[in-house]
Design a protein around this motif. Sequence first.
Motif, PDB file in Angstrom:
ATOM      1  N   PHE A 110       6.350   2.802   1.200  1.00 15.40           N
ATOM      2  CA  PHE A 110       7.291   2.417   2.244  1.00 15.40           C
ATOM      3  C   PHE A 110       7.772   0.981   2.012  1.00 15.40           C
ATOM      4  CE2 PHE A 110       5.497   6.136   3.943  1.00 15.40           C
ATOM      5  CZ  PHE A 110       6.272   6.574   5.015  1.00 15.40           C
ATOM      6  N   LYS A 111       9.066   0.789   2.103  1.00 19.96           N
ATOM      7  CA  LYS A 111       9.630  -0.551   1.930  1.00 19.96           C
ATOM      8  C   LYS A 111       9.323  -1.405   3.158  1.00 19.96           C
ATOM      9  CE  LYS A 111      13.530   1.200  -0.796  1.00 19.96           C
ATOM     10  NZ  LYS A 111      15.013   1.368  -0.838  1.00 19.96           N
ATOM     11  N   THR A 112       8.980  -2.664   2.914  1.00 29.60           N
ATOM     12  CA  THR A 112       8.704  -3.598   3.997  1.00 29.60           C
ATOM     13  C   THR A 112      10.006  -4.050   4.649  1.00 29.60           C
ATOM     14  OG1 THR A 112       6.678  -4.425   2.956  1.00 29.60           O
ATOM     15  CG2 THR A 112       7.756  -5.889   4.538  1.00 29.60           C
ATOM     16  N   PHE A 113       9.991  -4.164   5.983  1.00 30.46           N
ATOM     17  CA  PHE A 113      11.118  -4.822   6.639  1.00 30.46           C
ATOM     18  C   PHE A 113      10.612  -5.994   7.476  1.00 30.46           C
ATOM     19  CE2 PHE A 113      10.163  -1.632   9.994  1.00 30.46           C
ATOM     20  CZ  PHE A 113      10.262  -2.400  11.147  1.00 30.46           C
ATOM     21  N   TYR A 114      11.538  -6.905   7.767  1.00 27.97           N
ATOM     22  CA  TYR A 114      11.204  -8.173   8.409  1.00 27.97           C
ATOM     23  C   TYR A 114      12.000  -8.294   9.707  1.00 27.97           C
ATOM     24  CZ  TYR A 114       9.586  -8.888   3.676  1.00 27.97           C
ATOM     25  OH  TYR A 114       8.963  -8.719   2.461  1.00 27.97           O
ATOM     26  N   PHE A 115      11.388  -8.927  10.710  1.00 27.33           N
ATOM     27  CA  PHE A 115      12.033  -9.022  12.014  1.00 27.33           C
ATOM     28  C   PHE A 115      11.883 -10.435  12.566  1.00 27.33           C
ATOM     29  CE2 PHE A 115      12.419  -8.500  16.607  1.00 27.33           C
ATOM     30  CZ  PHE A 115      13.531  -7.671  16.700  1.00 27.33           C
ATOM     31  N   LYS A 116      13.001 -10.989  13.041  1.00 25.65           N
ATOM     32  CA  LYS A 116      13.031 -12.322  13.650  1.00 25.65           C
ATOM     33  C   LYS A 116      13.092 -12.162  15.157  1.00 25.65           C
ATOM     34  CE  LYS A 116      13.344 -16.845  13.320  1.00 25.65           C
ATOM     35  NZ  LYS A 116      12.229 -17.638  12.728  1.00 25.65           N
ATOM     36  N   LEU A 117      12.087 -12.670  15.855  1.00 24.00           N
ATOM     37  CA  LEU A 117      12.001 -12.462  17.292  1.00 24.00           C
ATOM     38  C   LEU A 117      13.167 -13.096  18.042  1.00 24.00           C
ATOM     39  CD1 LEU A 117       8.160 -13.046  17.850  1.00 24.00           C
ATOM     40  CD2 LEU A 117       9.349 -10.869  17.590  1.00 24.00           C
ATOM     41  N   GLY A 118      13.491 -14.330  17.710  1.00 26.12           N
ATOM     42  CA  GLY A 118      14.512 -15.049  18.456  1.00 26.12           C
ATOM     43  C   GLY A 118      15.895 -14.445  18.348  1.00 26.12           C
ATOM     44  N   THR A 119      16.238 -13.933  17.183  1.00 26.76           N
ATOM     45  CA  THR A 119      17.579 -13.390  16.942  1.00 26.76           C
ATOM     46  C   THR A 119      17.631 -11.868  17.005  1.00 26.76           C
ATOM     47  OG1 THR A 119      17.205 -13.359  14.552  1.00 26.76           O
ATOM     48  CG2 THR A 119      18.183 -15.355  15.499  1.00 26.76           C
ATOM     49  N   LYS A 120      16.488 -11.224  17.067  1.00 30.63           N
ATOM     50  CA  LYS A 120      16.379  -9.755  17.079  1.00 30.63           C
ATOM     51  C   LYS A 120      16.968  -9.125  15.814  1.00 30.63           C
ATOM     52  CE  LYS A 120      18.409  -9.652  21.126  1.00 30.63           C
ATOM     53  NZ  LYS A 120      18.998  -9.161  22.406  1.00 30.63           N
ATOM     54  N   LEU A 121      16.893  -9.834  14.710  1.00 27.46           N
ATOM     55  CA  LEU A 121      17.475  -9.353  13.461  1.00 27.46           C
ATOM     56  C   LEU A 121      16.418  -8.712  12.568  1.00 27.46           C
ATOM     57  CD1 LEU A 121      19.966 -12.220  12.510  1.00 27.46           C
ATOM     58  CD2 LEU A 121      20.480  -9.979  13.509  1.00 27.46           C
ATOM     59  N   GLN A 122      16.765  -7.542  12.023  1.00 31.20           N
ATOM     60  CA  GLN A 122      15.935  -6.827  11.064  1.00 31.20           C
ATOM     61  C   GLN A 122      16.500  -7.049   9.666  1.00 31.20           C
ATOM     62  OE1 GLN A 122      16.254  -2.550  11.223  1.00 31.20           O
ATOM     63  NE2 GLN A 122      14.155  -2.236  10.517  1.00 31.20           N
ATOM     64  N   SER A 123      15.613  -7.284   8.693  1.00 32.61           N
ATOM     65  CA  SER A 123      16.042  -7.510   7.313  1.00 32.61           C
ATOM     66  C   SER A 123      15.158  -6.712   6.367  1.00 32.61           C
ATOM     67  CB  SER A 123      15.955  -8.997   6.966  1.00 32.61           C
ATOM     68  OG  SER A 123      16.130  -9.205   5.576  1.00 32.61           O
ATOM     69  N   TRP A 124      15.786  -6.223   5.291  1.00 35.04           N
ATOM     70  CA  TRP A 124      15.047  -5.507   4.244  1.00 35.04           C
ATOM     71  C   TRP A 124      14.954  -6.353   2.971  1.00 35.04           C
ATOM     72  CZ3 TRP A 124      12.676  -0.959   5.346  1.00 35.04           C
ATOM     73  CH2 TRP A 124      13.061  -0.316   6.527  1.00 35.04           C
ATOM     74  N   ASP A 125      15.250  -7.622   3.085  1.00 33.94           N
ATOM     75  CA  ASP A 125      15.262  -8.531   1.931  1.00 33.94           C
ATOM     76  C   ASP A 125      13.836  -8.971   1.603  1.00 33.94           C
ATOM     77  OD1 ASP A 125      15.642 -10.437   0.002  1.00 33.94           O
ATOM     78  OD2 ASP A 125      16.896 -11.754   1.226  1.00 33.94           O
ATOM     79  N   SER A 126      13.264  -8.404   0.539  1.00 34.91           N
ATOM     80  CA  SER A 126      11.893  -8.747   0.142  1.00 34.91           C
ATOM     81  C   SER A 126      11.860  -9.753  -0.999  1.00 34.91           C
ATOM     82  CB  SER A 126      11.121  -7.484  -0.260  1.00 34.91           C
ATOM     83  OG  SER A 126      10.791  -6.715   0.875  1.00 34.91           O
ATOM     84  N   SER A 127      12.956 -10.449  -1.220  1.00 33.29           N
ATOM     85  CA  SER A 127      12.982 -11.474  -2.263  1.00 33.29           C
ATOM     86  C   SER A 127      12.015 -12.600  -1.904  1.00 33.29           C
ATOM     87  CB  SER A 127      14.394 -12.036  -2.424  1.00 33.29           C
ATOM     88  OG  SER A 127      14.782 -12.768  -1.273  1.00 33.29           O
TER      89      SER A 127
END
Length: 222
Positions: free
Chosen positions: A58-75
Amino acid sequence: MYIRMMALILLLSSCKKEDNNVAKTNYEDGISTVIRDLAGDTEASVADGVEGKERRPFKTFYFKLGTKLQSWDSSAANRKSNSWDLAFTEVYNALVYVNNGSVAGPGFGGPGKGTIIAVDSPYSAVTMAPVTDSNLNFVGWDGYPQAYNTGWYFYSLSTHLAIPIRNRTFILRTAEGKYAKLELINVYQGNPPAVTDLYWPAPYFTFRYFVQEDGSRNLKTP
């Protein structure tokens, strides 16, 4: 560890149930942020032959609490930055890391100040972050044979289903060091009150949180 991973893999059958007409609980309190059905890596599977899915990690995703933004950038540039607070990793994206640059995890080597602890208390009853911060940087699951009890769901070895642990709240620090509280509510689509079907769609995350922007430890919500 081997037994633990095999148990997680039996969460299996990357879920194709379509009937999601289930009752919704209102988690709104006027202050907290509520995220419903945030899709994880729904195209991955732990088994062969699952329609429309591929057997792979499964690919990791990232989440920013303040902005509610989801990212799939694993760089490395993204992982070693303060652009995220939570990383949803491993099988069904159910192992959740905070952004901590000092210990092993997705944010290792970066500037992140994230920490997380579990409190067995209802979300609304958690009103203050403790003076002493934990060095823990991830939460996973509870259930035999895991020795520690910091998970956000119980994995049943009899049904092979994930059962969210009610009235367990997580107190954390964001990547920038602000205090917050978090309730991880469900991994199944539609936030069903109970799941009896291994094919229920997952991972779709429902959770809520409150970030104290003034830098204090005050986490009081209605």
